[in-house]
Design a protein around this motif. Structure first.
Motif, mmCIF file in Angstrom:
data_model
loop_
_atom_site.group_PDB
_atom_site.id
_atom_site.type_symbol
_atom_site.label_atom_id
_atom_site.label_comp_id
_atom_site.label_asym_id
_atom_site.label_seq_id
_atom_site.Cartn_x
_atom_site.Cartn_y
_atom_site.Cartn_z
ATOM 1 N N ASN A 180 -3.252 -2.869 -17.688
ATOM 2 C CA ASN A 180 -4.041 -2.530 -18.996
ATOM 3 C C ASN A 180 -3.221 -1.671 -20.060
ATOM 4 O O ASN A 180 -4.044 -1.231 -21.154
ATOM 5 C CB ASN A 180 -5.300 -1.896 -18.473
ATOM 6 N N GLY A 181 -2.185 -1.670 -19.904
ATOM 7 C CA GLY A 181 -1.269 -1.160 -21.044
ATOM 8 C C GLY A 181 -0.605 0.255 -20.662
ATOM 9 O O GLY A 181 0.019 1.104 -21.599
ATOM 10 N N GLY A 182 -1.191 1.017 -19.413
ATOM 11 C CA GLY A 182 -0.912 2.206 -19.227
ATOM 12 C C GLY A 182 0.800 2.360 -18.865
ATOM 13 O O GLY A 182 1.239 1.585 -18.389
ATOM 14 N N GLU A 183 1.496 3.495 -19.411
ATOM 15 C CA GLU A 183 2.765 3.394 -19.286
ATOM 16 C C GLU A 183 3.186 4.582 -18.426
ATOM 17 O O GLU A 183 4.564 4.761 -18.263
ATOM 18 C CB GLU A 183 3.532 4.068 -20.850
ATOM 19 N N ASN A 184 2.393 5.133 -17.496
ATOM 20 C CA ASN A 184 2.645 6.068 -16.645
ATOM 21 C C ASN A 184 2.941 5.345 -15.268
ATOM 22 O O ASN A 184 2.079 4.644 -14.780
ATOM 23 C CB ASN A 184 1.502 7.229 -16.542
ATOM 24 N N PHE A 185 4.183 5.590 -14.603
ATOM 25 C CA PHE A 185 4.285 4.781 -13.546
ATOM 26 C C PHE A 185 4.834 5.786 -12.360
ATOM 27 O O PHE A 185 5.567 7.015 -12.695
ATOM 28 C CB PHE A 185 5.688 3.822 -13.540
ATOM 29 N N ASN A 186 4.515 5.489 -11.245
ATOM 30 C CA ASN A 186 4.998 6.171 -10.054
ATOM 31 C C ASN A 186 6.148 5.291 -9.597
ATOM 32 O O ASN A 186 6.501 4.247 -10.150
ATOM 33 C CB ASN A 186 3.930 6.045 -8.883
ATOM 34 N N TYR A 187 7.014 6.058 -8.740
ATOM 35 C CA TYR A 187 8.288 5.377 -8.351
ATOM 36 C C TYR A 187 8.486 5.156 -6.867
ATOM 37 O O TYR A 187 7.949 6.061 -5.951
ATOM 38 C CB TYR A 187 9.507 5.977 -9.000
ATOM 39 N N PHE A 188 9.334 4.247 -6.567
ATOM 40 C CA PHE A 188 9.690 3.960 -4.916
ATOM 41 C C PHE A 188 11.223 3.906 -4.943
ATOM 42 O O PHE A 188 11.764 2.874 -5.324
ATOM 43 C CB PHE A 188 8.927 2.784 -4.232
ATOM 44 N N SER A 189 11.866 4.661 -3.802
ATOM 45 C CA SER A 189 13.125 4.649 -3.786
ATOM 46 C C SER A 189 13.664 4.078 -2.571
ATOM 47 O O SER A 189 14.757 4.208 -2.131
ATOM 48 C CB SER A 189 13.800 6.089 -3.903
ATOM 49 N N GLY A 190 12.724 3.453 -1.717
ATOM 50 C CA GLY A 190 13.256 3.163 -0.496
ATOM 51 C C GLY A 190 13.404 1.588 -0.501
ATOM 52 O O GLY A 190 13.459 1.124 -1.506
ATOM 53 N N ASP A 191 13.491 0.954 0.752
ATOM 54 C CA ASP A 191 13.821 -0.494 0.737
ATOM 55 C C ASP A 191 12.497 -1.312 0.585
ATOM 56 O O ASP A 191 11.368 -1.023 1.209
ATOM 57 C CB ASP A 191 14.315 -0.797 2.341
ATOM 58 N N LEU A 192 12.626 -2.147 -0.397
ATOM 59 C CA LEU A 192 11.592 -2.833 -0.793
ATOM 60 C C LEU A 192 11.407 -4.252 -0.492
ATOM 61 O O LEU A 192 12.475 -5.046 -0.525
ATOM 62 C CB LEU A 192 11.734 -3.082 -2.403
ATOM 63 N N ALA A 225 0.814 -1.148 0.107
ATOM 64 C CA ALA A 225 -0.083 0.084 -0.030
ATOM 65 C C ALA A 225 0.881 1.221 0.032
ATOM 66 O O ALA A 225 1.107 2.063 0.981
ATOM 67 C CB ALA A 225 -1.051 -0.202 1.281
ATOM 68 N N PHE A 226 1.420 1.539 -1.041
ATOM 69 C CA PHE A 226 2.288 2.733 -1.125
ATOM 70 C C PHE A 226 1.576 4.153 -1.123
ATOM 71 O O PHE A 226 0.352 4.330 -1.845
ATOM 72 C CB PHE A 226 3.063 2.818 -2.645
ATOM 73 N N LYS A 227 1.893 4.893 -0.298
ATOM 74 C CA LYS A 227 1.321 6.113 0.153
ATOM 75 C C LYS A 227 2.088 7.028 -1.063
ATOM 76 O O LYS A 227 3.065 7.042 -1.305
ATOM 77 C CB LYS A 227 1.549 6.635 1.496
ATOM 78 N N PRO A 228 0.983 8.106 -1.276
ATOM 79 C CA PRO A 228 1.489 9.362 -2.211
ATOM 80 C C PRO A 228 2.812 9.941 -1.763
ATOM 81 O O PRO A 228 3.588 10.328 -2.479
ATOM 82 C CB PRO A 228 0.426 10.191 -2.359
ATOM 83 N N SER A 229 2.686 10.050 -0.192
ATOM 84 C CA SER A 229 4.231 10.665 0.288
ATOM 85 C C SER A 229 5.333 9.822 0.043
ATOM 86 O O SER A 229 6.505 10.223 0.099
ATOM 87 C CB SER A 229 4.064 10.938 1.657
ATOM 88 N N GLU A 230 4.953 8.399 -0.255
ATOM 89 C CA GLU A 230 6.318 7.528 -0.437
ATOM 90 C C GLU A 230 6.786 7.656 -2.061
ATOM 91 O O GLU A 230 7.883 7.115 -2.327
ATOM 92 C CB GLU A 230 6.012 6.275 -0.226
ATOM 93 N N TRP A 231 5.972 8.080 -3.094
ATOM 94 C CA TRP A 231 6.235 8.353 -4.250
ATOM 95 C C TRP A 231 7.645 9.047 -4.507
ATOM 96 O O TRP A 231 7.951 10.260 -3.862
ATOM 97 C CB TRP A 231 5.348 8.743 -5.304
ATOM 98 N N ALA A 232 8.541 8.674 -5.469
ATOM 99 C CA ALA A 232 9.653 9.497 -5.954
ATOM 100 C C ALA A 232 9.891 9.648 -7.267
ATOM 101 O O ALA A 232 9.193 9.374 -8.168
ATOM 102 C CB ALA A 232 10.889 8.464 -5.189
ATOM 103 N N GLU A 233 10.693 10.456 -7.968
ATOM 104 C CA GLU A 233 10.899 10.968 -9.117
ATOM 105 C C GLU A 233 11.680 9.551 -9.962
ATOM 106 O O GLU A 233 11.652 9.744 -11.045
ATOM 107 C CB GLU A 233 11.781 12.125 -9.256
ATOM 108 N N SER A 234 12.437 8.867 -9.227
ATOM 109 C CA SER A 234 13.039 7.862 -9.555
ATOM 110 C C SER A 234 13.218 6.502 -8.498
ATOM 111 O O SER A 234 12.589 6.731 -7.637
ATOM 112 C CB SER A 234 14.502 8.000 -10.279
#
Length: 442
Positions: free
Chosen positions: A60-72, A40-49
């Motif tokens: 469904n084919g969408g090419e827009n991604f959010n990113y996560f830069s923390g420990d996964l 459950a990634f929070k918007p505050s956890e999204w990163a630029e890379s």
């Protein structure tokens, strides 16, 4: 084409399965696979890379991604070729299995299961999950539009399990046969695209060149438009309209809904889908009347948010109001025919100008101010009516062809679904229909 059946069957004990081949097992999905929900990634956890996050729209084919830069957590890491299952969203689009094909390392968002299993043919298991998706949707909880299925409900679904050799054969059979059907559907989709392009070409020619092939022409003054009939006028749309306004900039009061509140989503195929539209209260309707949000007979509705440029003529006296996603264009009927205006708005002449004005990457929008800048070509009123009558007749032919092609695609989809279901439930004995490549290689 008919396919062979197995020599003997037994009752599966599962209503949706019916009979299955005698030697096959019938066991719940949770016995052979684990369904791991994404994080459950929070918007505050999204990163630029960082690691791209897979959401339902990406399945469904969408090419827009959010990113996560923390420990996964390793549980949420998706590699190419992994089997995923969308378990929340819209019926018919968001549910079901997907084989993730993109190269690289991805993170899995919530509302998607990562399916972990061992000792099964992965492609066969994919097809088996495709076959149960409609059953999963029937069992899903929630309201129309947004539903979900729990891990427990999904894991409890029983499906038939042949041995590994038959799994491989079923997968190879379905890969081959669905590829044939997909190719046919692709051809039909291309035909629809060509018909729609031809449809718009006919509209554009009629409203910019007229119906008389020998009429005297003049320079339109617009380089990319070229020449138009000598007696036609090139002018802004607003010159021939009494009013151009958008709809309500407030949400409908649906608690005591009485009057239809129409938005872009309710416009399709030159019709208004009132059954699918929201309702607003009488008091809200009375307020919106004062702000000019009610269309009248002969008005043209023009979508300006999201799907831009969809148009329809209001053809009955029904009382309703429209949302801000629509523009109401009220023509001066003494000089502009409503049907001609509608076709003009669908032509390349107008759509090309509109596209140049559209703003917004996430939700494209067209402002009324920019629509007021749009130029049109206007013959005398009687000629407008002749052109509109010609197009109404001509487009009926195109629409019939498009509808027939869409029906053919629907039949192919039904055949595809039925074939998958029949193969994975053992209603088709594929053993003599496909070669076992692994045994041949040995």
């Amino acid at each position: 084409m008919s396919f062979p059946r197995y020599p003997q069957y037994k009752d599966s004990g599962v209503e949706w399965l019916g009979e299955v081949p005698r030697d096959w097992e019938v066991i719940p999905l949770k016995r052979v696979a684990d369904f791991i929900n994404g994080a459950a990634f929070k918007p505050s956890e999204w990163a630029e890379s960082g690691v791209p996050i897979i959401r339902i729209e990406n399945l469904n084919g969408g090419e827009n991604f959010n990113y996560f830069s923390g420990d996964l957590d390793p549980r949420y890491i998706v590699e190419p070729g992994e089997l995923l299952f969308g378990w929340s969203g819209n019926r018919g689009t968001s549910f079901g299995p997907y084989i993730w094909s993109k190269e690289g390392r991805y993170a899995l968002n919530q509302h998607i299961f990562r399916v972990v299993f061992d000792g099964l043919d992965s492609q066969w298991f994919f097809w088996s999950l495709v076959a149960v998706t409609s059953h999963v949707e029937d069992q899903a909880h929630g309201i129309i539009g947004m539903v979900h299925v729990t891990k427990g409900d999904l894991g409890a679904i029983k499906i038939p399990f042949p041995d590994e050799r038959e799994q491989r054969l079923i997968a190879a059979f379905l890969d081959r046969e669905t590829a044939k059907i997909d190719e046919l559907m692709d051809e039909q989709e291309k035909l629809i695209a060509l018909l729609k392009e031809k449809r718009q070409t006919v509209i554009s020619h009629a409203v910019t060149k007229g119906l008389n092939p020998v009429v005297s022409m003049k320079d339109s003054g617009i380089e990319w438009l070229g020449k138009v009939p000598q007696h036609w006028e090139v002018a802004h749309l607003k010159r021939f309209c009494l009013e151009i306004t958008d709809g309500a900039h407030i949400s409908p009061d649906t608690e005591a809904g009485v009057y239809h509140f129409v938005s872009t989503k309710d416009l399709s195929d030159d019709t208004i889908d009132f059954e699918g539209a929201l309702l607003t209260s009488e008091s809200s309707y009375e307020y919106l009347l004062k702000t000019g949000c009610r269309p009248f007979l002969g008005d043209v509705l023009f979508s300006k948010d999201g799907t831009i440029g969809r148009t329809v003529v209001v053809r009955d006296e029904r009382e309703f109001v429209v949302a801000s996603s629509l523009i109401i264009i009220r023509s001066d009927t003494s000089v502009l025919d409503a049907d001609y205006l509608n076709f003009l708005c669908k032509s390349f002449l107008v759509t090309a100008q509109v596209e140049s004005f559209v703003k917004g990457a996430g939700l494209p929008r067209l402002s009324i101010q920019n629509l007021l800048k749009v130029l049109g070509v206007f013959p005398p009123k009687n000629e407008q009516e002749e052109i509109a009558a010609f197009l109404l007749g001509k487009l009926t032919q195109f629409d019939a062809l498009i509808k027939a092609t869409e029906s053919a695609i629907d039949l192919l989809k039904e055949r595809r679904s039925a074939l998958i279901s029949a193969a994975v439930t053992g209603q088709i004995d594929v053993r003599g229909l496909i070669k076992d490549e692994q045994e041949q290689a040995a």
